[in-house]
Write an enzyme that holds these catalytic residues in place. Structure first.
Site, mmCIF file in Angstrom:
data_model
loop_
_atom_site.group_PDB
_atom_site.id
_atom_site.type_symbol
_atom_site.label_atom_id
_atom_site.label_comp_id
_atom_site.label_asym_id
_atom_site.label_seq_id
_atom_site.Cartn_x
_atom_site.Cartn_y
_atom_site.Cartn_z
ATOM 1 N N VAL A 129 93.123 45.200 73.366
ATOM 2 C CA VAL A 129 94.355 44.622 72.831
ATOM 3 C C VAL A 129 94.759 45.400 71.590
ATOM 4 C CG1 VAL A 129 94.190 42.269 73.671
ATOM 5 C CG2 VAL A 129 92.830 42.969 71.736
ATOM 6 N N PHE A 159 83.358 49.655 75.597
ATOM 7 C CA PHE A 159 83.561 51.099 75.747
ATOM 8 C C PHE A 159 83.126 51.617 77.111
ATOM 9 C CE2 PHE A 159 83.308 50.519 71.109
ATOM 10 C CZ PHE A 159 84.496 51.140 70.744
ATOM 11 N N LEU A 218 91.164 51.442 70.063
ATOM 12 C CA LEU A 218 92.370 52.206 70.373
ATOM 13 C C LEU A 218 92.178 53.673 69.990
ATOM 14 C CD1 LEU A 218 95.472 50.056 69.318
ATOM 15 C CD2 LEU A 218 94.291 50.147 71.493
ATOM 16 N N PHE A 269 95.250 62.136 83.492
ATOM 17 C CA PHE A 269 94.364 60.972 83.379
ATOM 18 C C PHE A 269 95.065 59.732 83.893
ATOM 19 C CE2 PHE A 269 96.174 61.395 78.995
ATOM 20 C CZ PHE A 269 96.860 60.190 78.917
ATOM 21 N N CYS A 273 93.224 51.998 80.795
ATOM 22 C CA CYS A 273 93.082 52.014 79.335
ATOM 23 C C CYS A 273 93.883 53.081 78.601
ATOM 24 C CB CYS A 273 91.616 52.179 78.962
ATOM 25 S SG CYS A 273 90.694 50.675 79.237
ATOM 26 N N PHE A 274 93.732 54.332 79.010
ATOM 27 C CA PHE A 274 94.235 55.420 78.162
ATOM 28 C C PHE A 274 95.726 55.294 77.851
ATOM 29 C CE2 PHE A 274 90.773 58.842 79.086
ATOM 30 C CZ PHE A 274 89.884 58.108 78.317
ATOM 31 N N GLN A 275 96.520 55.246 78.906
ATOM 32 C CA GLN A 275 97.962 55.194 78.666
ATOM 33 C C GLN A 275 98.342 53.923 77.905
ATOM 34 O OE1 GLN A 275 100.651 56.417 81.775
ATOM 35 N NE2 GLN A 275 101.946 54.663 81.375
ATOM 36 N N LYS A 336 89.795 57.809 89.325
ATOM 37 C CA LYS A 336 88.668 58.727 89.106
ATOM 38 C C LYS A 336 87.657 58.464 90.201
ATOM 39 C CE LYS A 336 85.633 57.584 85.806
ATOM 40 N NZ LYS A 336 84.967 57.027 84.609
ATOM 41 N N ARG A 343 94.606 51.657 89.075
ATOM 42 C CA ARG A 343 95.597 51.425 88.021
ATOM 43 C C ARG A 343 95.967 52.747 87.322
ATOM 44 N NH1 ARG A 343 92.817 46.393 85.017
ATOM 45 N NH2 ARG A 343 90.964 47.574 85.625
HETATM 46 C C1 UDX Z 1 88.050 54.913 79.413
HETATM 47 C C2 UDX Z 1 87.076 55.214 78.279
HETATM 48 O O1 UDX Z 1 86.285 56.362 78.634
HETATM 49 C C3 UDX Z 1 86.184 54.012 78.024
HETATM 50 O O2 UDX Z 1 85.350 54.249 76.903
HETATM 51 C C4 UDX Z 1 87.062 52.800 77.748
HETATM 52 O O3 UDX Z 1 86.255 51.640 77.592
HETATM 53 C C5 UDX Z 1 88.036 52.577 78.886
HETATM 54 O O4 UDX Z 1 88.805 53.758 79.111
HETATM 55 P P1 UDX Z 1 87.911 54.835 82.067
HETATM 56 O O5 UDX Z 1 89.398 54.792 82.000
HETATM 57 O O6 UDX Z 1 87.199 53.826 82.899
HETATM 58 O O7 UDX Z 1 87.295 54.716 80.591
HETATM 59 O O8 UDX Z 1 87.452 56.269 82.619
HETATM 60 P P2 UDX Z 1 87.326 57.728 81.959
HETATM 61 O O9 UDX Z 1 86.066 58.325 82.428
HETATM 62 O O10 UDX Z 1 87.551 57.728 80.500
HETATM 63 O O11 UDX Z 1 88.508 58.530 82.675
HETATM 64 C C6 UDX Z 1 89.872 58.269 82.418
HETATM 65 C C7 UDX Z 1 90.743 59.261 83.150
HETATM 66 O O12 UDX Z 1 90.634 60.564 82.589
HETATM 67 C C8 UDX Z 1 90.395 59.423 84.631
HETATM 68 O O13 UDX Z 1 91.581 59.532 85.385
HETATM 69 C C9 UDX Z 1 89.618 60.710 84.663
HETATM 70 O O14 UDX Z 1 89.641 61.335 85.914
HETATM 71 C C10 UDX Z 1 90.342 61.514 83.604
HETATM 72 N N1 UDX Z 1 89.551 62.597 82.997
HETATM 73 C C11 UDX Z 1 88.401 62.305 82.330
HETATM 74 C C12 UDX Z 1 90.014 63.914 83.069
HETATM 75 O O15 UDX Z 1 91.055 64.193 83.655
HETATM 76 N N2 UDX Z 1 89.283 64.898 82.464
HETATM 77 C C13 UDX Z 1 88.128 64.646 81.778
HETATM 78 O O16 UDX Z 1 87.535 65.600 81.249
HETATM 79 C C14 UDX Z 1 87.672 63.307 81.715
HETATM 80 P P1 ADP Z 2 90.146 44.202 82.984
HETATM 81 O O1 ADP Z 2 90.172 45.594 83.564
HETATM 82 O O2 ADP Z 2 90.641 44.172 81.556
HETATM 83 O O3 ADP Z 2 88.849 43.502 83.165
HETATM 84 P P2 ADP Z 2 91.285 42.717 85.203
HETATM 85 O O4 ADP Z 2 92.721 42.579 85.584
HETATM 86 O O5 ADP Z 2 90.353 43.444 86.119
HETATM 87 O O6 ADP Z 2 91.285 43.376 83.754
HETATM 88 O O7 ADP Z 2 90.651 41.268 84.959
HETATM 89 C C1 ADP Z 2 91.208 40.285 84.184
HETATM 90 C C2 ADP Z 2 90.938 38.937 84.855
HETATM 91 O O8 ADP Z 2 91.311 37.894 83.950
HETATM 92 C C3 ADP Z 2 91.723 38.683 86.152
HETATM 93 O O9 ADP Z 2 90.817 38.448 87.221
HETATM 94 C C4 ADP Z 2 92.592 37.449 85.843
HETATM 95 O O10 ADP Z 2 92.713 36.567 86.939
HETATM 96 C C5 ADP Z 2 91.796 36.778 84.727
HETATM 97 N N1 ADP Z 2 92.584 35.898 83.851
HETATM 98 C C6 ADP Z 2 93.767 36.158 83.251
HETATM 99 N N2 ADP Z 2 94.147 35.118 82.493
HETATM 100 C C7 ADP Z 2 93.191 34.159 82.602
HETATM 101 C C8 ADP Z 2 92.997 32.856 82.047
HETATM 102 N N3 ADP Z 2 93.879 32.327 81.190
HETATM 103 N N4 ADP Z 2 91.895 32.166 82.407
HETATM 104 C C9 ADP Z 2 90.997 32.704 83.259
HETATM 105 N N5 ADP Z 2 91.108 33.921 83.801
HETATM 106 C C10 ADP Z 2 92.186 34.654 83.486
#
Ligand code: UDX
Ligand code: ADP
EC number: 1.1.1.22
Length: 469
Positions: A129, A159, A218, A269, A273-275, A336, A343
């Protein structure tokens, strides 16, 4: 003895609390969600998310001290520590649309805690957030404190990276716990630190103030994404000049100040998360009247969009400037490898361009279902249902996907894509047959020997003799 409840059984809440249950067999952990289907899946042999090692962890703890339920109020009442792990998507409408996080789910979960709690709770902000969300949560909780019921708010960012979540959770680089600088806040920090201390060495459990902890999450994601956009920017220079981006990344990564990780050039990427986090940072910077800072971080996302566009355009231009009615086999739809999560996957933008050019797209991904692909593609800005029905097909078998295709386009770095029989693929394709490697995972010289025209991001199109491609 503490009891834990986790609100949100998603990619973050599920694996995180499953590992807590594994490592702390004496702590009852209940993961709750509004979504009955998701909870049913967590209680079945087919978990709702694909994550290597997760099934084993869940099987070991489920029914012992790990429970999945939709009885949200009961779980809140029973718990001492409540993790809030609900989704925080980018806002689609209203103030901050396209940048700010939609905190409606966090707010709803927080209000629920406030409404049903009958004893004091430690509420842990676990969703990604924007900075100062904990403050909003704190105000909601405080306004609803009554009699002897107190709510302490902590920020404990996650993380983990998908695909390696279990290893990341078992051996985290660090655990951050942010709290208010009050005696009660510090006490709550210690309660949560004691949970992690069951398996994480104490020096790696770091306590700090609430805002630092939130901003660190962030910042870490922004810095990681920035490295990818940096190497992707260099990949364009490599293609234009004949340098090899893998060689450049290797040479740079040997500098101990830079290090080798997150320097793999790619089609762009993706992920939840990232975007989202960078756009949050941009929004935060703008709200703080720091336009130069906002612009700086925005460029990381803009470059990522450029990279996806650039890759898709190179496919069209190499296929003689038209892909209308041609078949393109897209290998990989997940954002990945080792995850079924789609997503913000780069594949979506690439396929959107192909569909716009009226190509037929044959998708193969080992973990992504046809229903999930349809959900992602039938969206404003991607394609209509009619276009999807006419032009998109999902294949479980990569050889079927590539049959009669003009090109194979690699969008995800699944290791099995490098193990395929490319002679067999080549034989079944239209000629000239192309491979576009958006992940730099294939043996380009070998493919060229078979007869493929090969294009690899950040590499020269036809290496000169003696070039170490
Ligand atoms: C990321 C952070 O790594 C993690 O710490 C945080 O909690 C959530 O966001 P995630 O998005 O699950 O994790 O995967 P990550 O391994 O970071 O890859 C993100 C994107 O970057 C993927 O699309 C991956 O393919 C791409 N990537 C990663 C590259 O293109 N090049 C790289 O060298 C590494
Ligand atoms: P993340 O990648 O952050 O874990 P997800 O979308 O995979 O996100 O998971 C979030 C989950 O939280 C979903 O399964 C959604 O149904 C649940 N959720 C959202 N709002 C509530 C709420 N008020 N009470 C219980 N569950 C919730």
């Amino acid at each position: 003895m503490v009891k834990i409840c986790c609100i949100g059984a998603g990619y973050v809440g599920g694996p995180t609390c499953a590992v807590i249950a594994l490592k702390c067999p004496h702590i009852p952990v209940t993961i709750v969600d509004l979504n009955q289907d998701r909870i049913d899946a967590w209680n079945s042999d087919t978990l709702p998310i694909f994550e290597p090692g997760l099934q084993e962890v869940v099987t070991q703890c489920r029914g012992r001290n790990l429970f999945f339920s939709t009885a949200i109020d009961d779980a809140i009442r029973a718990a001492d520590i409540i993790f809030v792990s609900v989704n925080t998507p980018t806002k689609k409408n209203g103030l901050g649309a396209g940048f700010a996080a939609d905190l409606a789910y966090v707010e709803a979960a927080t209000r629920r805690i406030a409404a049903v709690a009958q004893s004091s709770k430690i509420v842990v902000e676990k969703s990604t957030v924007p900075c100062r969300t904990a403050e909003s949560m704190r105000r909601i909780l405080e306004a609803n404190s009554r009699d002897a019921i107190r709510f302490e708010i902590l920020s404990n960012p996650e993380f983990l990276a998908e695909g390696t979540a279990i290893a990341d959770l078992m051996q985290p680089d660090r655990i951050l716990i942010g709290s208010l600088p009050t005696p009660e806040g510090r006490k709550a920090q210690h309660v949560l630190a004691d949970v992690y201390a069951e398996w994480v060495p104490r020096p790696q459990i770091i306590t700090m103030n609430l805002w630092s902890s939130e901003l660190s999450k962030l910042a870490a994601n922004a810095l990681l994404a920035q490295r990818i956009s940096s190497i992707n920017a260099l990949s364009a220079i490599c293609e234009a000049t004949g340098a090899d981006v893998d060689e450049v990344a290797y040479a740079c990564g040997l500098d101990s100040r830079i290090g080798p990780k997150f320097l793999k050039a790619s089609v762009g990427f993706g992920g939840s998360c990232f975007q989202k986090d960078i756009l949050n940072l941009v929004y935060l910077s703008e709200s703080l009247h720091l336009p130069e800072v906002a612009q700086y971080w925005k460029q990381v996302v803009d470059l990522n969009e450029y990279q996806k566009r650039r890759f898709a355009q190179s496919v069209v231009s190499r296929l003689f400037n038209t892909i209308t009615n041609k078949r393109l086999a897209v290998f990989g739809f997940a954002f990945k490898k080792n995850t079924g999560d789609t997503r913000e996957s780069a594949a979506i933008a690439v396929i959107a361009s192909f569909l716009n050019e009226r190509a037929h797209v044959h998708i193969h991904d080992p973990e992504v279902s046809a229903a999930q692909i349809e959900l992602e593609l039938v969206q404003p800005g991607v394609c209509t249902q009619a276009v999807y029905d006419a032009q998109v097909h999902r294949f479980a078998d990569p050889y079927e996907a590539a049959k009669d295709a003009d090109a194979i386009v690699i969008c995800t770095e699944w290791e099995q894509f490098a193990q395929l029989d490319y002679q067999r693929l080549y034989d079944s394709m239209h000629k000239p047959a192309f491979v576009f490697d958006g992940r730099l995972i294939l043996d380009a010289p070998k493919l060229r020997q078979i007869g493929f025209q090969v294009e690899v991001i950040g590499k020269p199109a036809a290496p000169k003799p003696g070039f170490n491609a």
